[in-house]
Design a protein around this motif. Structure first.
Motif, mmCIF file in Angstrom:
data_model
loop_
_atom_site.group_PDB
_atom_site.id
_atom_site.type_symbol
_atom_site.label_atom_id
_atom_site.label_comp_id
_atom_site.label_asym_id
_atom_site.label_seq_id
_atom_site.Cartn_x
_atom_site.Cartn_y
_atom_site.Cartn_z
ATOM 1 N N LEU A 14 72.536 83.583 111.845
ATOM 2 C CA LEU A 14 72.227 82.433 111.709
ATOM 3 C C LEU A 14 71.469 82.227 111.203
ATOM 4 O O LEU A 14 69.765 82.068 111.718
ATOM 5 N N VAL A 15 70.867 80.906 109.929
ATOM 6 C CA VAL A 15 69.709 80.969 109.276
ATOM 7 C C VAL A 15 69.341 79.832 109.015
ATOM 8 O O VAL A 15 70.139 79.017 108.948
ATOM 9 N N LEU A 80 66.348 76.466 100.374
ATOM 10 C CA LEU A 80 67.053 77.866 99.928
ATOM 11 C C LEU A 80 65.895 78.696 98.985
ATOM 12 O O LEU A 80 66.262 80.223 98.986
ATOM 13 N N ASP A 81 65.268 78.615 97.929
ATOM 14 C CA ASP A 81 64.294 78.944 97.534
ATOM 15 C C ASP A 81 63.515 79.851 98.346
ATOM 16 O O ASP A 81 63.075 81.049 97.698
ATOM 17 N N ASP A 82 62.618 79.650 98.889
ATOM 18 C CA ASP A 82 61.640 80.011 99.669
ATOM 19 C C ASP A 82 62.243 81.747 100.333
ATOM 20 O O ASP A 82 61.838 82.673 100.837
ATOM 21 N N ALA A 83 63.629 80.885 100.974
ATOM 22 C CA ALA A 83 64.424 81.984 102.101
ATOM 23 C C ALA A 83 65.375 82.994 101.108
ATOM 24 O O ALA A 83 65.801 84.055 102.116
ATOM 25 N N ALA A 84 65.508 83.132 100.325
ATOM 26 C CA ALA A 84 66.595 83.602 99.582
ATOM 27 C C ALA A 84 66.203 84.977 99.642
ATOM 28 O O ALA A 84 67.024 85.960 99.932
ATOM 29 N N VAL A 87 67.182 85.803 103.349
ATOM 30 C CA VAL A 87 68.761 86.228 102.811
ATOM 31 C C VAL A 87 69.849 86.837 102.330
ATOM 32 O O VAL A 87 70.812 88.056 102.804
ATOM 33 N N ASN A 88 69.447 87.637 101.248
ATOM 34 C CA ASN A 88 70.009 88.193 100.267
ATOM 35 C C ASN A 88 69.513 89.606 101.277
ATOM 36 O O ASN A 88 70.904 90.470 100.872
ATOM 37 N N ALA A 89 68.660 90.007 101.532
ATOM 38 C CA ALA A 89 67.791 91.194 102.717
ATOM 39 C C ALA A 89 69.069 91.475 103.485
ATOM 40 O O ALA A 89 69.230 92.666 103.885
ATOM 41 N N CYS A 90 69.820 90.870 103.808
ATOM 42 C CA CYS A 90 70.785 90.449 105.461
ATOM 43 C C CYS A 90 72.146 90.713 104.797
ATOM 44 O O CYS A 90 72.922 91.361 105.714
ATOM 45 N N ARG A 110 75.420 81.335 94.411
ATOM 46 C CA ARG A 110 74.732 82.881 93.880
ATOM 47 C C ARG A 110 74.170 83.637 92.681
ATOM 48 O O ARG A 110 73.510 84.797 92.483
ATOM 49 N N ALA A 111 73.434 82.514 92.083
ATOM 50 C CA ALA A 111 72.305 82.683 91.264
ATOM 51 C C ALA A 111 71.368 83.153 92.022
ATOM 52 O O ALA A 111 70.282 83.761 92.209
ATOM 53 N N ARG A 112 70.813 82.230 93.865
ATOM 54 C CA ARG A 112 69.945 83.175 94.177
ATOM 55 C C ARG A 112 70.220 84.006 95.023
ATOM 56 O O ARG A 112 68.813 84.847 95.990
ATOM 57 N N LEU A 113 71.342 84.169 95.398
ATOM 58 C CA LEU A 113 71.487 85.517 96.372
ATOM 59 C C LEU A 113 72.664 86.525 95.767
ATOM 60 O O LEU A 113 73.996 86.419 96.163
ATOM 61 N N PRO A 114 71.821 87.157 94.846
ATOM 62 C CA PRO A 114 72.553 88.427 93.947
ATOM 63 C C PRO A 114 73.510 89.487 94.999
ATOM 64 O O PRO A 114 74.646 89.565 94.273
ATOM 65 N N ALA A 115 73.256 89.183 96.013
ATOM 66 C CA ALA A 115 74.564 90.457 96.918
ATOM 67 C C ALA A 115 75.741 89.315 97.338
ATOM 68 O O ALA A 115 76.143 90.312 98.456
ATOM 69 N N SER A 116 75.411 88.226 97.211
ATOM 70 C CA SER A 116 76.283 87.714 98.361
ATOM 71 C C SER A 116 77.733 87.569 97.411
ATOM 72 O O SER A 116 78.034 88.040 96.240
ATOM 73 N N GLY A 117 79.214 87.336 97.790
ATOM 74 C CA GLY A 117 80.098 87.680 97.518
ATOM 75 C C GLY A 117 80.716 86.486 97.846
ATOM 76 O O GLY A 117 80.659 85.876 96.993
#
Length: 275
Positions: A14-15, A80-84, A87-90, A110-117
């Motif tokens: 939970l973020v 979101l931008d500061d936390a991206a 979050v992406n690393a998780c 998707r743009a801010r979290l490239p590892a997202s699916g």
């Protein structure tokens, strides 16, 4: 509630553990989410959240954590931008993101979290904090049926969930149920003010207005009858309720037109925020 504990994820991050995030967490625990499977990331957790994590054995801001089955984004949209990067690393290749960020589309994520699916975008409302929420949710094309069931189990722990055919309907959901509790609270204000204007002591008018709206809401909750039928059931022809409804239901300046205008304004603002 229709939440099914068998579909709850075994691991979840939970973020953001503010009012809504914290309420969702309490709902998950009530329906059987194992606390040892939960990690909370929040740079400034409240004392209440800190105590809850300590009491239930929930990891709070660990230095490392494995990629979870589900990551729930419950931060303020502007964060979101500061936390991206955090979050992406998780995220792992099979992590489902459930986002309740107002105005942030799947494309934004998707743009801010490239590892997202797989992504579920959801819009809960304030009554979720007491388990009586109304949430609209939509999936992207990478969400499996198993992941949708996981998201449903999580979201339904705080109230009802309505699955939308497309993300495009989220802004309308925001305008109706997301912002809707404020409309009801304002109705109580207006009813109390009208009661005072009719001669009731102010405090008495406020108590009666509050009890009337909460009682009517509970009756609506417990009844299978349509709202129109409930309205008709308490309206005697030629009586006092009928006289009041003639004012509220008249065109073009009755409640229906005013509510349509209000919801349209909220939807426009939601679209502007998304843009």
């Amino acid at each position: 509630m229709s939440s099914n504990a068998s579909h709850l994820p075994s691991s979840l991050i939970l973020v953001g553990a503010g009012k809504m995030g914290g309420s969702m967490l309490e709902g998950w625990l009530k329906v059987g989410m194992k606390p040892e499977g939960v990690t909370v990331l929040d740079p400034r957790p409240s004392d209440e959240m800190t105590r809850l994590c300590e009491k239930r054995g929930i990891a709070l801001n660990p230095t490392e954590s494995a990629a979870p089955d589900v990551l729930v984004l419950a931060i303020k949209p502007q964060m979101l931008d500061d936390a991206a990067s955090l979050v992406n690393a998780c995220l792992g290749p099979h992590t489902l993101i459930v986002s309740i960020l107002a105005g942030k589309t799947v494309g934004d994520l998707r743009a801010r979290l490239p590892a997202s699916g797989a992504i579920v975008r959801a819009m809960p409302n304030l009554p979720a904090s007491i388990g009586r929420g109304a949430t609209g949710a939509a999936v992207n094309d990478q969400v499996s049926e198993g992941q949708r069931l996981m998201a449903d189990a999580l979201l339904a722990s705080n109230g009802i969930v309505e699955w939308l055919p497309t993300e495009d309907l989220i802004d309308a959901v925001t305008a109706v149920s997301g912002s809707g509790p404020a409309y009801v609270f304002h109705l109580v204000e207006c009813l109390a003010e009208a009661g005072a204007a009719a001669g009731l002591p102010k405090e008495l008018a406020e108590r009666l207005a509050r009890a009337t709206v909460t009682g009517a809401g509970e009756l609506l909750f417990q009844s299978d009858l349509p709202p129109a039928t409930l309205r008709q059931n308490v309206t005697s022809p030629g009586g006092t309720t009928a006289a009041a409804l003639e004012v509220l239901m008249r065109d073009p300046d009755g409640m229906k037109a005013l509510m349509r205008e209000a919801v349209a304004a909220a939807k426009r603002r939601a679209e502007e925020l998304a843009g």
